[in-house]
Design a protein around this motif. Structure first.
Motif, PDB file in Angstrom:
ATOM      1  N   ILE A   1      37.972  33.606  31.964  1.00 46.75           N
ATOM      2  CA  ILE A   1      37.127  34.798  32.063  1.00 46.75           C
ATOM      3  C   ILE A   1      35.816  34.425  31.403  1.00 46.75           C
TER       4      ILE A   1
ATOM      5  N   SER B   1      33.360  38.601  31.262  1.00 54.75           N
ATOM      6  CA  SER B   1      34.145  39.627  31.971  1.00 54.75           C
ATOM      7  C   SER B   1      34.448  39.280  33.425  1.00 54.75           C
ATOM      8  N   VAL B   2      34.024  38.144  33.936  1.00 55.83           N
ATOM      9  CA  VAL B   2      34.253  37.763  35.331  1.00 55.83           C
ATOM     10  C   VAL B   2      35.408  36.761  35.404  1.00 55.83           C
TER      11      VAL B   2
ATOM     12  N   SER C   1      33.924  32.080  40.660  1.00 60.59           N
ATOM     13  CA  SER C   1      34.122  33.481  40.300  1.00 60.59           C
ATOM     14  C   SER C   1      34.895  34.183  41.416  1.00 60.59           C
TER      15      SER C   1
ATOM     16  N   VAL D   1      38.589  45.939  39.220  1.00 57.33           N
ATOM     17  CA  VAL D   1      38.432  45.761  37.771  1.00 57.33           C
ATOM     18  C   VAL D   1      37.071  46.299  37.350  1.00 57.33           C
ATOM     19  N   ASP D   2      37.071  47.171  36.331  1.00 58.30           N
ATOM     20  CA  ASP D   2      35.821  47.697  35.790  1.00 58.30           C
ATOM     21  C   ASP D   2      35.339  46.721  34.723  1.00 58.30           C
ATOM     22  N   SER D   3      34.479  45.789  35.121  1.00 63.60           N
ATOM     23  CA  SER D   3      34.000  44.739  34.216  1.00 63.60           C
ATOM     24  C   SER D   3      33.201  45.288  33.049  1.00 63.60           C
ATOM     25  N   SER D   4      32.625  46.469  33.198  1.00 64.60           N
ATOM     26  CA  SER D   4      31.829  47.025  32.097  1.00 64.60           C
ATOM     27  C   SER D   4      32.697  47.337  30.880  1.00 64.60           C
TER      28      SER D   4
ATOM     29  N   ASP E   1      32.897  43.845  29.056  1.00 62.06           N
ATOM     30  CA  ASP E   1      31.668  43.065  29.017  1.00 62.06           C
ATOM     31  C   ASP E   1      31.641  42.200  27.762  1.00 62.06           C
TER      32      ASP E   1
ATOM     33  N   ARG F   1      41.710  45.406  32.153  1.00 62.01           N
ATOM     34  CA  ARG F   1      41.687  44.231  31.278  1.00 62.01           C
ATOM     35  C   ARG F   1      41.497  44.554  29.802  1.00 62.01           C
TER      36      ARG F   1
END
Length: 151
Positions: free
Chosen positions: A81, A84-85, A92, A98-101, A104, A125
């Motif tokens: 990761i 957050s990716v 990638s 998935v809410d990456s925010s 972050d 996550r």
């Protein structure tokens, strides 16, 4: 006689083929919401049905409780990761679920997934306890795949 055969098939299907379960945690949100119903396909999923993107069920390594996570990498791949990716084999991965925010600034790995194993992660996550914590899961420990999430 036909009724008995029908009842027998329904019972056999429930015991050995399909099982409804209620989702008990938030770790797979939004794909599987807490309190939602999921339909499991119980035959041994094996590596052919447990590829990246599959939702699988296995006994949690700490307490043996049934656990649902998403396969993100299989044996022979590397997983990381980066801010957050999800990155698999240096590329990638698009994960619109998935809410990456919420994660972050998160970094992990890279780690190699051993042959005959899968690396699993929850979609949520930020709260998921998954392969980042307990390592990859042997394919032979997979008990089912999720067929139909019903939220």
């Amino acid at each position: 006689m036909a009724v008995l055969v029908g009842v027998g098939l329904i019972i056999a299907c429930r015991l050995w083929l399909l099982a409804p379960v209620i989702v008990a945690s938030d770790s797979m949100d939004p794909a599987l919401k807490r309190g939602g119903l999921a339909l499991l396909l119980k035959p041994d999923p094996g590596i052919d049905r447990a590829g990246p993107g599959s939702l699988v069920v296995f006994p949690h390594p700490d307490d043996g409780s049934p656990t649902v996570k998403r396969v993100v990498a299989i044996g022979g791949q590397s997983v990381a990761i980066e801010d957050s990716v999800l990155v698999v084999d240096g590329q990638s991965v698009d994960e619109p679920f998935v809410d990456s925010s919420l994660i972050d600034g998160t970094w992990f790995g890279p780690v190699a997934v051993p042959p005959g194993h899968v690396f699993v992660m929850g979609d949520n996550r930020g709260v998921s306890i998954d392969s980042r914590h307990f390592g990859s899961i042997p394919v032979e420990d997979l008990e089912a795949t999720v067929l139909l999430p019903q939220n």
